[in-house]
Design an enzyme around this catalytic site. Structure first.
Site, PDB file in Angstrom:
ATOM      1  N   ARG A 234       1.049  -0.907   0.221  1.00 54.77           N
ATOM      2  CA  ARG A 234       0.045  -0.052  -0.139  1.00 54.77           C
ATOM      3  C   ARG A 234       0.853   1.364  -0.172  1.00 54.77           C
ATOM      4  O   ARG A 234       1.780   1.138   0.622  1.00 54.77           O
ATOM      5  CB  ARG A 234      -0.573   0.293   1.147  1.00 54.77           C
ATOM      6  CG  ARG A 234      -1.647  -1.361   1.320  1.00 54.77           C
ATOM      7  CD  ARG A 234      -2.471  -0.940   3.307  1.00 54.77           C
ATOM      8  NE  ARG A 234      -1.392  -0.432   4.217  1.00 54.77           N
ATOM      9  CZ  ARG A 234      -1.934   0.596   4.877  1.00 54.77           C
ATOM     10  NH1 ARG A 234      -3.046   0.957   4.524  1.00 54.77           N
ATOM     11  NH2 ARG A 234      -0.529   1.190   5.780  1.00 54.77           N
TER      12      ARG A 234
ATOM     13  N   ARG B 209      -2.791  10.742   2.895  1.00 56.56           N
ATOM     14  CA  ARG B 209      -3.969  11.190   4.382  1.00 56.56           C
ATOM     15  C   ARG B 209      -4.089  12.506   3.611  1.00 56.56           C
ATOM     16  O   ARG B 209      -3.491  12.986   3.374  1.00 56.56           O
ATOM     17  CB  ARG B 209      -2.861  11.420   5.615  1.00 56.56           C
ATOM     18  CG  ARG B 209      -2.747  10.234   6.808  1.00 56.56           C
ATOM     19  CD  ARG B 209      -2.572  10.352   7.484  1.00 56.56           C
ATOM     20  NE  ARG B 209      -1.176   9.412   8.295  1.00 56.56           N
ATOM     21  CZ  ARG B 209      -1.400   9.657   9.163  1.00 56.56           C
ATOM     22  NH1 ARG B 209      -0.480  10.239   9.673  1.00 56.56           N
ATOM     23  NH2 ARG B 209       0.592   8.341   9.255  1.00 56.56           N
TER      24      ARG B 209
ATOM     25  N   ARG C 263      18.882  -6.855   3.441  1.00 55.07           N
ATOM     26  CA  ARG C 263      19.077  -6.197   3.065  1.00 55.07           C
ATOM     27  C   ARG C 263      20.024  -5.131   4.391  1.00 55.07           C
ATOM     28  O   ARG C 263      19.345  -5.186   5.739  1.00 55.07           O
ATOM     29  CB  ARG C 263      17.581  -4.649   3.093  1.00 55.07           C
ATOM     30  CG  ARG C 263      17.538  -4.456   1.103  1.00 55.07           C
ATOM     31  CD  ARG C 263      17.250  -3.465   0.881  1.00 55.07           C
ATOM     32  NE  ARG C 263      15.606  -3.585   1.787  1.00 55.07           N
ATOM     33  CZ  ARG C 263      15.705  -1.725   2.554  1.00 55.07           C
ATOM     34  NH1 ARG C 263      16.086  -1.242   2.389  1.00 55.07           N
ATOM     35  NH2 ARG C 263      14.113  -2.067   3.345  1.00 55.07           N
TER      36      ARG C 263
ATOM     37  N   ARG D 289      18.651   8.958   4.812  1.00 54.61           N
ATOM     38  CA  ARG D 289      17.909   9.784   5.408  1.00 54.61           C
ATOM     39  C   ARG D 289      19.111  10.153   6.799  1.00 54.61           C
ATOM     40  O   ARG D 289      19.888   9.833   6.748  1.00 54.61           O
ATOM     41  CB  ARG D 289      16.855   9.197   6.397  1.00 54.61           C
ATOM     42  CG  ARG D 289      16.802   8.080   6.482  1.00 54.61           C
ATOM     43  CD  ARG D 289      15.715   7.161   7.449  1.00 54.61           C
ATOM     44  NE  ARG D 289      15.940   6.433   7.792  1.00 54.61           N
ATOM     45  CZ  ARG D 289      15.416   5.372   8.334  1.00 54.61           C
ATOM     46  NH1 ARG D 289      13.729   6.094   8.866  1.00 54.61           N
ATOM     47  NH2 ARG D 289      15.881   4.408   8.554  1.00 54.61           N
TER      48      ARG D 289
ATOM     49  N   GLU E 127      21.707   7.436   6.890  1.00 60.95           N
ATOM     50  CA  GLU E 127      22.056   6.391   7.113  1.00 60.95           C
ATOM     51  C   GLU E 127      22.196   6.464   5.396  1.00 60.95           C
ATOM     52  O   GLU E 127      21.564   6.522   4.547  1.00 60.95           O
ATOM     53  CB  GLU E 127      20.423   6.246   7.032  1.00 60.95           C
ATOM     54  CG  GLU E 127      20.352   5.402   7.559  1.00 60.95           C
ATOM     55  CD  GLU E 127      18.915   4.401   8.356  1.00 60.95           C
ATOM     56  OE1 GLU E 127      18.754   4.967   9.568  1.00 60.95           O
ATOM     57  OE2 GLU E 127      17.600   4.063   7.388  1.00 60.95           O
TER      58      GLU E 127
ATOM     59  N   TYR F 234      10.798  -9.126   9.030  1.00 60.91           N
ATOM     60  CA  TYR F 234      10.720  -7.587   9.925  1.00 60.91           C
ATOM     61  C   TYR F 234       9.958  -7.224  11.632  1.00 60.91           C
ATOM     62  O   TYR F 234       8.772  -7.543  11.504  1.00 60.91           O
ATOM     63  CB  TYR F 234      10.167  -6.709   9.904  1.00 60.91           C
ATOM     64  CG  TYR F 234      10.747  -5.075   9.784  1.00 60.91           C
ATOM     65  CD1 TYR F 234      12.011  -4.823  10.262  1.00 60.91           C
ATOM     66  CD2 TYR F 234       9.314  -4.799  10.776  1.00 60.91           C
ATOM     67  CE1 TYR F 234      11.730  -4.032  10.290  1.00 60.91           C
ATOM     68  CE2 TYR F 234       9.932  -3.332  11.359  1.00 60.91           C
ATOM     69  CZ  TYR F 234      11.029  -3.083  11.607  1.00 60.91           C
ATOM     70  OH  TYR F 234      11.308  -1.998  12.579  1.00 60.91           O
TER      71      TYR F 234
ATOM     72  N   ASP G  88       8.794  -5.491  14.330  1.00 59.80           N
ATOM     73  CA  ASP G  88       8.904  -3.903  14.942  1.00 59.80           C
ATOM     74  C   ASP G  88       8.879  -4.292  16.534  1.00 59.80           C
ATOM     75  O   ASP G  88       8.910  -5.602  16.957  1.00 59.80           O
ATOM     76  CB  ASP G  88       7.157  -2.438  15.307  1.00 59.80           C
ATOM     77  CG  ASP G  88       7.742  -1.868  14.051  1.00 59.80           C
ATOM     78  OD1 ASP G  88       8.902  -1.500  13.840  1.00 59.80           O
ATOM     79  OD2 ASP G  88       6.545  -1.940  13.059  1.00 59.80           O
TER      80      ASP G  88
HETATM   81  P1  FAD Z   1      17.811  -8.558  17.770  1.00 54.19           P
HETATM   82  O1  FAD Z   1      17.904  -7.883  18.677  1.00 54.19           O
HETATM   83  O2  FAD Z   1      18.198  -8.451  16.225  1.00 54.19           O
HETATM   84  O3  FAD Z   1      18.291  -9.262  18.371  1.00 54.19           O
HETATM   85  C1  FAD Z   1      18.789 -10.423  18.183  1.00 54.19           C
HETATM   86  C2  FAD Z   1      20.537 -10.832  19.413  1.00 54.19           C
HETATM   87  O4  FAD Z   1      20.863 -12.625  19.260  1.00 54.19           O
HETATM   88  C3  FAD Z   1      21.247  -9.823  18.847  1.00 54.19           C
HETATM   89  O5  FAD Z   1      21.458  -9.246  19.684  1.00 54.19           O
HETATM   90  C4  FAD Z   1      22.945 -10.674  18.283  1.00 54.19           C
HETATM   91  O6  FAD Z   1      24.185  -9.911  18.494  1.00 54.19           O
HETATM   92  C5  FAD Z   1      22.235 -12.091  18.812  1.00 54.19           C
HETATM   93  N1  FAD Z   1      23.233 -13.269  18.140  1.00 54.19           N
HETATM   94  C6  FAD Z   1      22.526 -13.887  16.759  1.00 54.19           C
HETATM   95  N2  FAD Z   1      23.332 -14.243  16.717  1.00 54.19           N
HETATM   96  C7  FAD Z   1      23.918 -15.257  17.731  1.00 54.19           C
HETATM   97  C8  FAD Z   1      24.885 -16.523  18.182  1.00 54.19           C
HETATM   98  N3  FAD Z   1      25.237 -17.017  17.344  1.00 54.19           N
HETATM   99  N4  FAD Z   1      25.238 -16.782  19.364  1.00 54.19           N
HETATM  100  C9  FAD Z   1      25.121 -15.972  20.119  1.00 54.19           C
HETATM  101  N5  FAD Z   1      23.857 -14.315  20.064  1.00 54.19           N
HETATM  102  C10 FAD Z   1      23.739 -14.256  18.889  1.00 54.19           C
HETATM  103  N6  FAD Z   1      11.139  -1.321  15.392  1.00 54.19           N
HETATM  104  C11 FAD Z   1      10.395  -0.569  16.698  1.00 54.19           C
HETATM  105  O7  FAD Z   1       9.464  -0.572  16.746  1.00 54.19           O
HETATM  106  N7  FAD Z   1      10.514   1.028  16.245  1.00 54.19           N
HETATM  107  C12 FAD Z   1      11.368   0.705  15.510  1.00 54.19           C
HETATM  108  O8  FAD Z   1      12.231   2.333  15.112  1.00 54.19           O
HETATM  109  C13 FAD Z   1      12.705   0.385  14.676  1.00 54.19           C
HETATM  110  N8  FAD Z   1      13.490   0.430  14.173  1.00 54.19           N
HETATM  111  C14 FAD Z   1      14.478  -0.449  13.596  1.00 54.19           C
HETATM  112  C15 FAD Z   1      15.432   0.317  13.099  1.00 54.19           C
HETATM  113  C16 FAD Z   1      16.529  -0.715  12.445  1.00 54.19           C
HETATM  114  C17 FAD Z   1      17.191  -0.178  11.546  1.00 54.19           C
HETATM  115  C18 FAD Z   1      16.102  -1.898  12.227  1.00 54.19           C
HETATM  116  C19 FAD Z   1      16.701  -3.576  11.973  1.00 54.19           C
HETATM  117  C20 FAD Z   1      15.051  -2.714  13.054  1.00 54.19           C
HETATM  118  C21 FAD Z   1      14.233  -1.809  13.857  1.00 54.19           C
HETATM  119  N9  FAD Z   1      13.064  -1.791  14.473  1.00 54.19           N
HETATM  120  C22 FAD Z   1      12.558  -1.823  15.247  1.00 54.19           C
HETATM  121  C23 FAD Z   1      13.155  -3.674  14.844  1.00 54.19           C
HETATM  122  C24 FAD Z   1      14.151  -3.856  16.449  1.00 54.19           C
HETATM  123  O9  FAD Z   1      15.239  -3.537  16.368  1.00 54.19           O
HETATM  124  C25 FAD Z   1      13.242  -5.286  16.490  1.00 54.19           C
HETATM  125  O10 FAD Z   1      12.208  -5.487  16.565  1.00 54.19           O
HETATM  126  C26 FAD Z   1      14.087  -5.872  17.797  1.00 54.19           C
HETATM  127  O11 FAD Z   1      15.356  -5.651  17.328  1.00 54.19           O
HETATM  128  C27 FAD Z   1      13.488  -7.309  17.427  1.00 54.19           C
HETATM  129  O12 FAD Z   1      14.276  -8.393  18.308  1.00 54.19           O
HETATM  130  P2  FAD Z   1      15.285  -9.878  18.577  1.00 54.19           P
HETATM  131  O13 FAD Z   1      15.522  -9.860  19.926  1.00 54.19           O
HETATM  132  O14 FAD Z   1      13.905 -10.427  17.489  1.00 54.19           O
HETATM  133  O15 FAD Z   1      16.498  -9.236  17.568  1.00 54.19           O
HETATM  134 NA    NA Z   2      13.111   2.798  12.971  1.00 54.21          NA
END
Ligand code: FAD
Ligand code: NA
Length: 388
Positions: free
Chosen positions: A176, A180, A254, A285, A308, A359, A361
C-alpha cells in the site's frame, strides 16, 4: 552457578522477554548468551561520548504499539516520554511533511486543496495505471498515488533503498502507499507511543536484572554449543539459516551503513528524521538524535547527526531487513520444517527477527516472545508438555 534450566541465544527484546518471564514467573535459571559485547540486540543505545547525546547504534528505534498487554508489560521496566514521531522529506529544494498528507499535497502542487479536491486529484492521477496490471514497483506506485507524487517522494528514495531502479523491482515490494487527506502528520497511528525515559539500554538491562538470569556476552552460540548441557531447552534468536549450516542456502537481507558526526552547532535540522528524496544525495535519511529527547539537558552548542545509507547485505554485514524474494520464501519453508524437527528432537525453539526471518517491530518481538512463553515454555515446565 549451577546448570541452567533454559538457554536463550540472543539478548534482544525477544530473548530478554523469554528470559525475564521464565526467571520471574517460573523461577527458572536462565542463561542468556550473546555474541556481541553488549546486551539488547539492535535496540541497544549508548551516549555519544563527546556530547552525552543518546544514539541508537543499529538505527533509530521508536517505540509504539496498540497491544495493551505489551504496553503494560514494558511499563514494568521503564517509563515513557510523550515523544511523538514525525518525519519530513527534502525534495528539490523544499521540505515536506510525510507520510504524504494534505499539507504535502497542497505544498507540492502549490495551492490549497480541500480533502475532497485532493482525493479527486490523486484518484485522477492514479488512474493512469490499473493496480492489478502493474508489472513492477514503479507502475504499482503510480497506480496508487499518481506519477507526480511518485516521482517526488518515492522514486529516488526507493532506488537508493534498494540500489535498484523501481522499474526493476517487483510490484509486491509495496503493498500500500497510504495518502492521508487530513493535515495529520503523526507517523504512527498506535494507541501508545513514547521513548524510554532513561534510554533503551537502561530498559533492556532492567529486563535482565533478576538473579535467576545470567547474561554471558561476547559468546557465540556456535562456539560454545558443545559445552552447553545437553537436553536443556534452548530458545534461539540468531539467524535460522546459519543454525542449519545454510543447507537450504542463505536468506537475503538488506543492511544499512551509518555515518555519524558531531557538529559544532546546537541544531542541524530542527527535527529527528529528515528523508532525502533527491537522487543526487547518496544517503536516504539523516537522524539528529537530540530531537528524540527534547526534555533532556543536552549541550546547546553541539549536536550528533547520523547519515543512513542502504544496500544489499553481504556475508559479514548486519542483516536488517528481510528481502523476502520467492527464492527466500522457498528456503524459509525448508528451514521451518527443520526447525520443527529440532524442537521435537532437541528442544530448540526459534524466535525473533533472525530466528523467523521476519521484520518485527519491538512491540511485535515482545508480543511474540510472550506468546512463545505462554504456549510453549510454560506448558513445558509446568505440565511436561513437549516443546514442539
Ligand atoms: P535482535 O535485536 O536482532 O537480537 C538478536 C540478538 O541475537 C543480537 O543481540 C545478536 O547479537 C544475537 N545473536 C545472533 N546470533 C548469535 C549467535 N550465534 N550467538 C549468540 N548471539 C547471537 N522496531 C520498532 O519497534 N521501532 C523502530 O523504530 C525500529 N527501528 C528499527 C530500525 C532498524 C534499522 C532495524 C534493523 C530494526 C528496527 N526495529 C524497530 C526493529 C527492532 O530492532 C526489532 O524489533 C528487535 O531488534 C527484535 O528483537 P530480536 O530479539 O528479535 O532481535
Ligand atoms: Na526506525
Amino acid at each position: 552457578t549451577g546448570s541452567p534450566d533454559l538457554v536463550v541465544v540472543g539478548s534482544g527484546f525477544f530473548g530478554l522477554t523469554v528470559a525475564e518471564r521464565a526467571a520471574t514467573q517460573l523461577d527458572k535459571r536462565v542463561l542468556v548468551i550473546d555474541r556481541r559485547d553488549h546486551i539488547g540486540g539492535n535496540a541497544y543505545s549508548e551516549p555519544e561520548p563527546e556530547t552525552g547525546i543518546e544514539i541508537h547504534r543499529y538505527g533509530a528505534h521508536l517505540f509504539h504499539t496498540s497491544n495493551k498487554r505489551v504496553w503494560e508489560y514494558v511499563n514494568q521496566f521503564t517509563e515513557f516520554t510523550k515523544y511523538q514521531h514525525r518525519v519530513f522529506s527534502i525534495y528539490d529544494g523544499q521540505t515536506y511533511s510525510l507520510p504524504i498528507n494534505l499539507s504535502t499535497i497542497c505544498q507540492y502542487f502549490g495551492k490549497s486543496f480541500s480533502p475532497a479536491e485532493a482525493r479527486a486529484l490523486v484518484a485522477e492521477q492514479a488512474g493512469e495505471i490499473d493496480t492489478a496490471a502493474a508489472a513492477n514497483l514503479e507502475e504499482k506506485a503510480i497506480s496508487l498515488i499518481g506519477r507526480p507524487l511518485y516521482e517526488a517522494f518515492i522514486r529516488a528514495y526507493t532506488k537508493k533503498q534498494w540500489q535498484t531502479d523501481p522499474t526493476e523491482l517487483p510490484a509486491e515490494v509495496i503493498a500500500r502507499l497510504p495518502v492521508r487527506y487530513t493535515f495529520d502528520n503523526r507517523y504512527f497511528n498506535d494507541d501508545f507511543e513514547g521513548l524510554p525515559v532513561n534510554g533503551y539500554t537502561a530498559w533492556l538491562t532492567k529486563m535482565a536484572e533478576h538473579p535467576n538470569i545470567e547474561v554471558r556476552l561476547s559468546t557465540d552460540f556456535f562456539d560454545v554449543r558443545d559445552e552447553l548441557p545437553a537436553d536443556v531447552p534452548t530458545v534461539f534468536t540468531g539467524p535460522i539459516d546459519k543454525y542449519f549450516d545454510y543447507q537450504a542456502g542463505e536468506l537475503g537481507w538488506r543492511t544499512l551503513d551509518f555515518e555519524q558526526e558531531v557538529l559544532p552547532i546546537g541544531d542541524f535540522q530542527g527535527t529527528s528524521v529528515m528523508n532525502y528524496a533527491d537522487e543526487d544525495v547518496p544517503y536516504t535519511r539523516v537522524h539528529e538524535f537530540r530531537h528524540f529527547h527534547p526534555e533532556r539537558a543536552y549541550p546547546t552548542d553541539k549536536t550528533v547527526v547520523v547519515r543512513e545509507y542502504s544496500r544489499f547485505a553481504e556475508s559479514g554485514d548486519e542483516p536488517y531487513y528481510p528481502i523476502n524474494t520467492p527464492e527466500d520464501r522457498a528456503k524459509l519453508e525448508t528451514y521451518r520444517d527443520l526447525a520443527k524437527k529440532e524442537a521435537a528432537e532437541k528442544r530448540v525453539l526459534f524466535g525473533g527477527r533472525l530466528g523467523t526471518y521476519k521484520y518485527l517491530d519491538m512491540h511485535m518481538a515482545i508480543g511474540s516472545a510472550l506468546s512463545m512463553f505462554d504456549n510453549r515454555i510454560r506448558p513445558f515446565f509446568d505440565q511436561g508438555a513437549s516443546l514442539d
